[in-house]
Each structure stands twice: as structure tokens, then as C-alpha cells.
Design a protein around this motif. Structure first.
Motif, PDB file in Angstrom:
ATOM      1  N   ILE A 102       0.845  -1.202   0.000  1.00 42.10           N
ATOM      2  CA  ILE A 102       0.000   0.000   0.000  1.00 42.10           C
ATOM      3  C   ILE A 102       0.874   1.242   0.000  1.00 42.10           C
ATOM      4  CG2 ILE A 102      -1.604   1.358   1.415  1.00 42.10           C
ATOM      5  CD1 ILE A 102      -2.881  -1.338   2.235  1.00 42.10           C
ATOM      6  N   ALA A 152       2.414   1.741  -3.424  1.00 40.00           N
ATOM      7  CA  ALA A 152       1.433   2.219  -4.405  1.00 40.00           C
ATOM      8  C   ALA A 152       1.057   3.675  -4.131  1.00 40.00           C
ATOM      9  CB  ALA A 152       0.188   1.333  -4.364  1.00 40.00           C
ATOM     10  N   ARG A 153       0.997   4.045  -2.852  1.00 37.14           N
ATOM     11  CA  ARG A 153       0.644   5.411  -2.482  1.00 37.14           C
ATOM     12  C   ARG A 153       1.708   6.389  -2.972  1.00 37.14           C
ATOM     13  NH1 ARG A 153       0.567   5.222   3.083  1.00 37.14           N
ATOM     14  NH2 ARG A 153      -1.490   4.292   3.076  1.00 37.14           N
ATOM     15  N   LYS A 207       3.191   6.341  -5.628  1.00 37.41           N
ATOM     16  CA  LYS A 207       3.150   6.511  -7.095  1.00 37.41           C
ATOM     17  C   LYS A 207       2.248   7.656  -7.533  1.00 37.41           C
ATOM     18  CE  LYS A 207       4.722   1.973  -8.112  1.00 37.41           C
ATOM     19  NZ  LYS A 207       4.619   0.744  -8.792  1.00 37.41           N
ATOM     20  N   LEU A 256      -4.069   9.071  -6.043  1.00 37.46           N
ATOM     21  CA  LEU A 256      -4.766   7.862  -5.580  1.00 37.46           C
ATOM     22  C   LEU A 256      -6.087   7.637  -6.310  1.00 37.46           C
ATOM     23  CD1 LEU A 256      -4.146   8.023  -1.725  1.00 37.46           C
ATOM     24  CD2 LEU A 256      -2.842   6.815  -3.465  1.00 37.46           C
ATOM     25  N   ASN A 267      -5.168   5.325  -9.263  1.00 34.14           N
ATOM     26  CA  ASN A 267      -4.062   4.417  -8.983  1.00 34.14           C
ATOM     27  C   ASN A 267      -4.615   3.010  -8.726  1.00 34.14           C
ATOM     28  OD1 ASN A 267      -1.888   3.028  -7.894  1.00 34.14           O
ATOM     29  ND2 ASN A 267      -1.051   4.843  -6.868  1.00 34.14           N
ATOM     30  N   GLU A 311      -3.042   0.207  -8.691  1.00 32.84           N
ATOM     31  CA  GLU A 311      -2.173  -0.564  -7.798  1.00 32.84           C
ATOM     32  C   GLU A 311      -2.565  -0.327  -6.349  1.00 32.84           C
ATOM     33  OE1 GLU A 311       2.124  -0.675  -8.169  1.00 32.84           O
ATOM     34  OE2 GLU A 311       1.905  -0.171 -10.296  1.00 32.84           O
ATOM     35  N   TYR A 312      -2.874   0.929  -6.025  1.00 31.00           N
ATOM     36  CA  TYR A 312      -3.273   1.280  -4.662  1.00 31.00           C
ATOM     37  C   TYR A 312      -4.590   0.577  -4.316  1.00 31.00           C
ATOM     38  CZ  TYR A 312      -4.748   4.087  -0.658  1.00 31.00           C
ATOM     39  OH  TYR A 312      -5.163   4.494   0.586  1.00 31.00           O
ATOM     40  N   ASP A 313      -5.553   0.647  -5.252  1.00 33.66           N
ATOM     41  CA  ASP A 313      -6.845  -0.008  -5.016  1.00 33.66           C
ATOM     42  C   ASP A 313      -6.667  -1.516  -4.822  1.00 33.66           C
ATOM     43  OD1 ASP A 313      -8.118   2.426  -5.270  1.00 33.66           O
ATOM     44  OD2 ASP A 313      -8.634   2.129  -7.382  1.00 33.66           O
ATOM     45  N   LYS A 373      -5.093  -2.211  -1.398  1.00 32.26           N
ATOM     46  CA  LYS A 373      -6.076  -2.013  -0.322  1.00 32.26           C
ATOM     47  C   LYS A 373      -7.055  -3.194  -0.267  1.00 32.26           C
ATOM     48  CE  LYS A 373      -6.811   1.214   2.033  1.00 32.26           C
ATOM     49  NZ  LYS A 373      -6.404   1.441   3.436  1.00 32.26           N
TER      50      LYS A 373
END
Length: 151
Positions: free
Chosen positions: A28, A31-32, A34, A37, A40, A42-44, A47
Motif C-alpha cells: 500500500i 502504491a501510495r 506513485k 490515488l 491508482n 495498484e493502490y486499489d 487495499k
């Protein structure tokens, strides 16, 4: 549940909390870093993976807190019960099979361990060696003869 099954659940929980949870947090954080949000993926995904992990951890904690360890020295091989290993024969096909009846959390068909909640286990419970039982399974009804019971 057997002591072995309980110990495995505790080890799985420890692994998830000490190894997998930090990995999820790191994913997380990465990804954050990057950027935006709102777009993003990758972030999702990180999570969502963390949510699944936390759900699994919580289910393990509940299973551990509700577990009742069975003292195998107090079990008898006179009748089929939880933790019994049952050798049986399908009367129609003469196919032989052996299963150990275990708790839901310990079930593993590759190891020959079936849940006490399965139709076969339910049909065998409280029967003795030599008994023939009719078991309703999804594909119909089968006739099983109990050949041996051990703990």
C-alpha cells in the motif's frame, strides 16, 4: 478439533500477522508513493488485498477462540465419531476408501481428511464396524460398509 489442527491454525495466524500483514502494508505504501490515488489501480488492488487478509486473520481468530480441542485418549474406536479414521467399501462398486473425520477447519481431501459436516461423515457417525449405511450425496445415494474404525 485435534491438537495438531489447533496448532496449525495458530501457526497460520502468526504467519499472517507477522509476515503477510507487513507485506500488505508495504504494498500500500509503495502504491501510495506513485501519486494520484484517484486513478491508482495498484493502490486499489493493494487495499483490497489488505482487506481480504484482515478478513482471513479475523476468521482465524474466531476459529481459534471457538475451538475445542478433543482429547484423543478419551475417544473410542467402537463407533464412528470426530477424529475417527474409517476404512469403508462402496457396496456397489467395491471401491475401498479411508477418511479421517475432522473439524471444518482441518478438512483436506488430499490428506484424506473430510469435514464432519460432509454427507459421508454425517452418514457414518455413530455406526459400528460391519454396519452398512446409505449416504445421500449430490450425485445420488451410495451404500457404504464400514470395514474398520481407528483413532
Amino acid at each position: 478439533m485435534s491438537q495438531e489442527g489447533y496448532d496449525k491454525l495458530v501457526a497460520d495466524l502468526k504467519h499472517l500477522e507477522s509476515v503477510e500483514r507487513p507485506k500488505a502494508s508495504a504494498a500500500i505504501a509503495e502504491a501510495r508513493d506513485k501519486g494520484d490515488l484517484s486513478e491508482n489501480s495498484e493502490y486499489d488492488a493493494a487495499k483490497e488485498a489488505q482487506a481480504h487478509l484482515e478478513d482471513k486473520i479475523n476468521r482465524l481468530k474466531v476459529a481459534i477462540s471457538e475451538a475445542k480441542i478433543i482429547d484423543t485418549s478419551r475417544l473410542s474406536a467402537d463407533t464412528v465419531q470426530i477424529l475417527s479414521t474409517v476404512a469403508m467399501t462402496n457396496v456397489a462398486t467395491k471401491a475401498k476408501m479411508t477418511y479421517t473425520i475432522v473439524s471444518e477447519n482441518e478438512a483436506n481431501l488430499r490428506e484424506g481428511k473430510i469435514s464432519i459436516h460432509t454427507p459421508i461423515a454425517q452418514g457414518l457417525l455413530n455406526h459400528k464396524v460391519g454396519d452398512e449405511v446409505e449416504v445421500k450425496i449430490p450425485s445420488g445415494t451410495i451404500q457404504l460398509r464400514i470395514d474398520e474404525i481407528s483413532i
